[in-house]
Design an enzyme around this catalytic site. Structure first.
Site, PDB file in Angstrom:
ATOM      1  N   GLU A  31     -53.793  -9.271 -58.107  1.00 33.87           N
ATOM      2  CA  GLU A  31     -54.048  -8.056 -57.340  1.00 33.87           C
ATOM      3  C   GLU A  31     -53.976  -6.810 -58.218  1.00 33.87           C
ATOM      4  OE1 GLU A  31     -55.081  -7.629 -54.307  1.00 33.87           O
ATOM      5  OE2 GLU A  31     -55.055  -9.751 -53.731  1.00 33.87           O
ATOM      6  N   GLU A  61     -65.395  -7.235 -52.054  1.00 35.51           N
ATOM      7  CA  GLU A  61     -66.470  -6.654 -51.268  1.00 35.51           C
ATOM      8  C   GLU A  61     -65.880  -5.883 -50.087  1.00 35.51           C
ATOM      9  OE1 GLU A  61     -70.295  -5.670 -50.108  1.00 35.51           O
ATOM     10  OE2 GLU A  61     -69.704  -6.748 -51.934  1.00 35.51           O
TER      11      GLU A  61
END
Length: 202
Positions: free
Chosen positions: A98, A144
């Site tokens: 992350e 996305e």
């Protein structure tokens, strides 16, 4: 606490469970439970896969933060980088992934601070708090539909933002407390090289 307190008079026992909603991310249940008094009641709660938050510290002492719009409250929030765990994923690997994807930073050393239960009244979510240092900047790889700005702040600036109400995200407020205590040497961390591959949560 050195001695575990007696808890039996506080415990609730599940009698039955029903599913209220199952989405792509969250799972909502309503359980019937027996109270310590013997009476029955219901508990509604969200089953969450868990998450990781990263306090990434630059060589000059600044920390890496993000500005991201959060739809449920309709605000752009200042937060430490974080993300949810995939099924069976090691929290450390999640934190490394992350941090790199969202900010472009990778780190040479990591330290596990501890778990944080975000909303104990209605969610199973546990957020694992990691610290990272030895940062180097590469390219981000946002998911996305993910839009966020990467910013930095000194610990003093971050603390001021918390006091002024500019930072209201619970995990970021908690991590700021951790950061204060780590920097003052009140709390210690067990730093490990990213190549050591420590066990999850260790």
């Amino acid at each position: 606490m050195t001695n575990k307190p007696v808890e039996s008079h506080l415990l609730e026992a599940k009698v039955s469970s029903e599913e209220l909603c199952k989405g792509g991310f969250l799972h909502i249940l309503r359980d019937t439970v027996r109270l310590p008094s013997g009476k029955l009641t219901t508990r509604e709660y969200v089953v969450h896969p868990g998450a990781v938050v990263v306090v990434a510290i630059l060589d000059d002492g600044r920390v890496v933060l993000e500005r991201q719009y959060r739809y449920p409250i309709g605000r752009v929030m200042i937060e430490f980088p974080a993300g949810k765990l995939e099924v069976g994923e090691d929290p450390l690997l999640c934190g490394q992934r992350e941090l790199l994807e969202e900010t472009g930073y990778s780190a040479t050393h990591w330290a596990y601070a501890g778990p944080m239960h975000l909303a104990i009244a209605y969610s199973t979510e546990v957020i694992h708090v990691y610290f990272a240092r030895g940062l180097s900047l590469g390219e981000r790889s946002l998911d996305e539909g993910e839009f966020l700005d990467v910013i930095t702040a000194t610990p003093a600036e971050l603390l001021q933002w918390c006091g002024e109400g500019l930072v209201t995200d619970a995990k970021t407020l908690t991590c700021t407390l951790w950061l204060q205590n780590v920097l003052s040497n009140a709390w210690s961390l067990n730093w490990k090289s990213s190549t050591d591959q420590p066990l999850a949560g260790g």
